[in-house]
Design an enzyme around this catalytic site. Structure first.
Site, PDB file in Angstrom:
ATOM      1  N   SER A  66       0.830  -1.208   0.000  1.00 48.60           N
ATOM      2  CA  SER A  66       0.000   0.000   0.000  1.00 48.60           C
ATOM      3  C   SER A  66       0.863   1.256   0.000  1.00 48.60           C
ATOM      4  O   SER A  66       1.991   1.256   0.483  1.00 48.60           O
ATOM      5  CB  SER A  66      -0.915   0.011   1.222  1.00 48.60           C
TER       6      SER A  66
HETATM    7  N1  SAH Z   1      -0.917  -4.731   4.126  1.00 48.30           N
HETATM    8  C1  SAH Z   1      -0.126  -4.760   2.904  1.00 48.30           C
HETATM    9  C2  SAH Z   1      -0.986  -4.629   1.686  1.00 48.30           C
HETATM   10  C3  SAH Z   1      -1.108  -5.921   0.955  1.00 48.30           C
HETATM   11  S1  SAH Z   1      -2.176  -5.900  -0.450  1.00 48.30           S
HETATM   12  C4  SAH Z   1       0.943  -3.694   2.991  1.00 48.30           C
HETATM   13  O1  SAH Z   1       1.514  -3.541   4.036  1.00 48.30           O
HETATM   14  O2  SAH Z   1       1.254  -3.037   2.034  1.00 48.30           O
HETATM   15  C5  SAH Z   1      -3.575  -6.742   0.188  1.00 48.30           C
HETATM   16  C6  SAH Z   1      -3.406  -8.194   0.486  1.00 48.30           C
HETATM   17  O3  SAH Z   1      -4.694  -8.681   0.841  1.00 48.30           O
HETATM   18  C7  SAH Z   1      -2.935  -9.061  -0.677  1.00 48.30           C
HETATM   19  O4  SAH Z   1      -1.744  -9.683  -0.324  1.00 48.30           O
HETATM   20  C8  SAH Z   1      -4.073 -10.090  -0.847  1.00 48.30           C
HETATM   21  O5  SAH Z   1      -3.613 -11.389  -1.155  1.00 48.30           O
HETATM   22  C9  SAH Z   1      -4.719 -10.053   0.523  1.00 48.30           C
HETATM   23  N2  SAH Z   1      -6.092 -10.541   0.609  1.00 48.30           N
HETATM   24  C10 SAH Z   1      -7.122 -10.361  -0.263  1.00 48.30           C
HETATM   25  N3  SAH Z   1      -8.229 -10.999   0.194  1.00 48.30           N
HETATM   26  C11 SAH Z   1      -7.885 -11.577   1.382  1.00 48.30           C
HETATM   27  C12 SAH Z   1      -8.581 -12.391   2.323  1.00 48.30           C
HETATM   28  N4  SAH Z   1      -9.865 -12.757   2.178  1.00 48.30           N
HETATM   29  N5  SAH Z   1      -7.908 -12.815   3.428  1.00 48.30           N
HETATM   30  C13 SAH Z   1      -6.605 -12.492   3.619  1.00 48.30           C
HETATM   31  N6  SAH Z   1      -5.899 -11.745   2.755  1.00 48.30           N
HETATM   32  C14 SAH Z   1      -6.523 -11.289   1.646  1.00 48.30           C
END
Ligand code: SAH
Length: 220
Positions: A66
């Site tokens: 993010s």
């Molecule tokens: N928190 C991260 C952002 C990751 S992007 C950061 O620090 O930048 C969002 C993530 O959500 C992705 O890796 C995706 O695989 C995950 N995601 C999507 N749906 C999900 C679900 N139902 N349960 C767990 N993770 C999920």
């Protein structure tokens, strides 16, 4: 020089922090956490030079880290001006683990769920050297939350769906706050939604437009 980051990373990070402050992030603890966690350690070597720009970056498997501005904004919304640390926090979507690391400085415990095994493993690797004993990485479907850690003082989603799953509402403590991107409106745009669970019931605010990866069910 570390990892090809042309300058001392501390200086570049402080520049990012001043930009966040200029963009309206006011909570001193959020700014300090953003200045402390080294975002360049969470991205691939080839992207290190962009690590302190306010942009999302690919982390593999079609997912992204993010934007710093969004991580700071959501953390500030969760703290909601309170003087003490947050209690237990649930994060849905660990990704590379960056936001979990930031949250670990603002909360007593962080439970972070990821549905993609490859990213869950990557986050574990990224966080290893940081030694943050209050971060608990979980592999599973975050749509169902994590009952064992409930109730949560705060729930934060890093992936956006059509609605906020009922499990998250159920697992939020009374007095707790949830921040999640939710698809809304005719144009199917994502916006940040804030839900407060008060003794009198739920209150809801829809804030600015955001761009998160989709919330998906099941594991892979
Ligand atoms: N928190 C991260 C952002 C990751 S992007 C950061 O620090 O930048 C969002 C993530 O959500 C992705 O890796 C995706 O695989 C995950 N995601 C999507 N749906 C999900 C679900 N139902 N349960 C767990 N993770 C999920």
């Amino acid at each position: 020089m570390e990892y090809g980051l042309g300058m001392d990373s501390q200086a570049v990070r402080q520049k990012m922090v001043s930009n966040l402050a200029a963009d309206g992030i006011a909570d001193a603890r959020v700014l300090s956490a953003m200045g402390f966690i080294e975002r360049h350690r969470f991205v691939d070597t080839a992207l290190v030079n962009q690590a302190y720009e306010d942009t999302s970056l690919p982390i593999g498997l079609g997912q992204t880290i993010s934007k710093p501005g969004v991580v700071a904004r959501m953390a500030e919304l969760l703290l909601n001006g309170r003087a003490d640390k947050l209690g237990r926090v649930l994060e849905i979507g660990t990704g590379c683990g960056y936001q979990a690391a930031v949250l670990s400085l603002l909360a007593t415990e962080v439970y972070s769920i990821e549905r993609l095994r490859g990213l869950h493993d990557k986050a574990r690797e990224n966080l290893r050297t940081l030694r943050l004993p209050n971060v608990h990485l979980l592999f599973g479907d975050g749509m169902v939350g994590f009952v064992k850690g409930a109730p949560y003082a705060a729930i934060i989603a890093a992936a956006g769906g059509e609605a906020v799953p009922q499990a998250w509402i159920d697992q939020l403590a009374v007095g707790g706050r949830l921040v999640a991107p939710v698809i809304s409106g005719e144009r199917a745009k994502q916006a940040l939604m804030v839900i407060d669970k008060t003794p009198g019931g739920l209150t809801q605010m829809v804030l600015e437009t955001v761009h998160f990866v989709p919330l998906k069910s099941g594991i892979a």
